[in-house]
Design a protein around this motif. Structure first.
Motif, PDB file in Angstrom:
ATOM      1  N   ARG A 152       0.835  -1.201   0.000  1.00  0.00           N
ATOM      2  CA  ARG A 152       0.000   0.000   0.000  1.00  0.00           C
ATOM      3  C   ARG A 152       0.875   1.259   0.000  1.00  0.00           C
ATOM      4  NH1 ARG A 152      -4.061   1.591  -0.695  1.00  0.00           N
ATOM      5  NH2 ARG A 152      -4.972   2.300   1.252  1.00  0.00           N
ATOM      6  N   PRO A 153       0.299   2.430  -0.315  1.00  0.00           N
ATOM      7  CA  PRO A 153       1.090   3.658  -0.248  1.00  0.00           C
ATOM      8  C   PRO A 153       1.652   3.884   1.145  1.00  0.00           C
ATOM      9  CG  PRO A 153      -0.982   4.043  -1.410  1.00  0.00           C
ATOM     10  CD  PRO A 153      -1.073   2.676  -0.811  1.00  0.00           C
ATOM     11  N   SER A 154       2.890   4.315   1.206  1.00  0.00           N
ATOM     12  CA  SER A 154       3.533   4.547   2.494  1.00  0.00           C
ATOM     13  C   SER A 154       2.828   5.668   3.253  1.00  0.00           C
ATOM     14  CB  SER A 154       5.007   4.886   2.294  1.00  0.00           C
ATOM     15  OG  SER A 154       5.687   3.800   1.714  1.00  0.00           O
ATOM     16  N   PRO A 155       2.848   5.611   4.597  1.00  0.00           N
ATOM     17  CA  PRO A 155       2.107   6.599   5.388  1.00  0.00           C
ATOM     18  C   PRO A 155       2.915   7.863   5.648  1.00  0.00           C
ATOM     19  CG  PRO A 155       3.011   4.913   6.825  1.00  0.00           C
ATOM     20  CD  PRO A 155       3.432   4.547   5.430  1.00  0.00           C
ATOM     21  N   THR A 156       2.318   8.994   5.370  1.00  0.00           N
ATOM     22  CA  THR A 156       2.953  10.276   5.661  1.00  0.00           C
ATOM     23  C   THR A 156       2.203  11.050   6.747  1.00  0.00           C
ATOM     24  OG1 THR A 156       1.739  11.291   3.818  1.00  0.00           O
ATOM     25  CG2 THR A 156       3.949  10.471   3.360  1.00  0.00           C
ATOM     26  N   GLU A 157       1.111  10.482   7.233  1.00  0.00           N
ATOM     27  CA  GLU A 157       0.358  11.031   8.360  1.00  0.00           C
ATOM     28  C   GLU A 157      -0.051   9.869   9.263  1.00  0.00           C
ATOM     29  OE1 GLU A 157      -3.006  13.158   6.864  1.00  0.00           O
ATOM     30  OE2 GLU A 157      -1.805  14.570   5.689  1.00  0.00           O
ATOM     31  N   ALA A 158      -0.284  10.166  10.531  1.00  0.00           N
ATOM     32  CA  ALA A 158      -0.654   9.110  11.471  1.00  0.00           C
ATOM     33  C   ALA A 158      -1.957   8.427  11.072  1.00  0.00           C
ATOM     34  CB  ALA A 158      -0.757   9.684  12.881  1.00  0.00           C
TER      35      ALA A 158
END
Length: 349
Positions: A152-158
């Protein structure tokens, strides 16, 4: 299913009591998601095989995909490796702490679980107050891939971490949005010519200020699912939204024309179409348009790319038509992530 504690901290002045609690979780073999300057990481004790197993299980990550160890000081590096190559000293002096991961010969302290069975280990020193404090408090190197479900797309927000991993890990530290938005550059310095295994926050141009030549690994240039991955992000489909995705490259005006042509075609087929635009072109589209950043400042595109992919998921499009960018500077990392996200479906126009 476990109860995941979600805590907010001030990015620049994190609450020490929270970080101490998170450090205890790491030392006891638990998992903590935390912000770095690149993306959120899913942290576990890098010297504990059972913690590594938990990371793989929480992410659904293939076990031949190596993990990166995160440290907070040079003193923490030496027990983890056999020696420091001369090239590494120059790089660490200039780019650590920062978004550069280096490949070293591993010491006997590091297990096959961390390295995917390789004789080398990937290590970086993040440049983020929360990450640095957590590593120090944990008193162990932290193995930390991106804190998302594998692929999945990597997380840039919690909130991205919560979407993927709530109920699977012990704690999520919310330190706000990350700055760079794509993962660290992974550089192999074991051979005569430094070789980029994964482009990221430190660019080829940055590295060329130190070396007369820097190469890209062939896995970046062409797809090969049969390779033994030496770095995260080399082998498997990554960063993918739920929708089908096509990336268009070429002259900007040609890209706009082709995206509008494809949009009309897919709408005629009854599909829900999303368009990933840049600030220079957003007014040339209609419908479900998400502006990811400026072509004149590609760092803004890097920062917002993964968030945009998740936002398209949230508005439930069937297909994403995305503008590609040139590969100068951080553009190489952006296009690497977009290529992985679309499964290699890139159309030159």
């Amino acid at each position: 299913m476990i109860e995941t504690e979600i805590v907010k901290v001030d990015k620049l002045n994190p609450d020490r009591n929270i970080i101490e609690r998170a450090g205890r979780i790491i030392r006891k073999g638990g998992l903590v998601a935390f912000p770095t300057e690149t993306v959120y990481g899913l942290g576990g004790n890098g010297l504990d095989d059972s913690a590594a197993d938990k990371i793989f299980a929480a992410k659904g990550r293939p076990q031949d995909n190596p993990l990166i160890l995160h440290i907070s000081s040079m003193e923490e590096l030496f027990p983890l490796i056999e020696f420091v190559p001369p090239n590494a000293e120059k790089l660490m002096k200039k780019f650590w702490p920062g978004p550069l991961t280096l490949i070293f010969k591993r010491s006997k302290k590091i297990s096959d679980k961390i390295t995917g069975g390789l004789s080398t280990v990937a290590i970086r020193m993040p440049n983020h107050p929360v990450a640095s404090m957590l590593i120090k408090e944990s008193a162990v190197p932290i193995a930390a891939p991106s804190a998302n479900t594998s692929g999945r797309p990597s997380p840039t927000e919690a909130k991205h971490v919560i979407e993927d991993l709530s109920g699977k890990i012990d704690m999520i530290i919310d330190g706000g949005s990350t700055e760079i938005g794509v993962e660290s550059t992974v550089l192999d310095i074991s051979g005569e010519i430094p070789t980029i295994l994964r482009p990221g926050g430190i660019t080829w141009e940055d590295l060329m200020t130190i070396f007369p030549r820097v190469d890209y690994d062939q896995s970046i240039i062409r797809d090969n699912e049969n390779i033994v991955p030496k770095s995260p992000g080399q082998k498997y489909k990554h960063y993918a939204p739920k929708a089908e995705m096509i990336v268009f490259t070429g002259r900007t005006e040609d890209i706009v024309s082709k995206i509008n042509e494809y949009k009309n075609m897919y709408i005629d087929q009854g599909k829900n179409v999303g368009i990933m635009a840049t600030s220079e072109t957003e007014e040339k589209y209609s419908g479900k348009v998400i502006t990811v950043g400026s072509r004149n400042k590609k760092s803004t595109i890097a920062k917002n790319l993964f968030k945009a992919l998740r936002d398209f998921d949230n508005i439930k499009v069937d297909i994403i038509l995305a503008e590609g960018v040139d590969t100068e500077g951080i553009g190489r990392a952006i296009m690497n992530r977009m290529k992985k996200a679309c499964g290699g479906r890139i159309e030159r126009v």
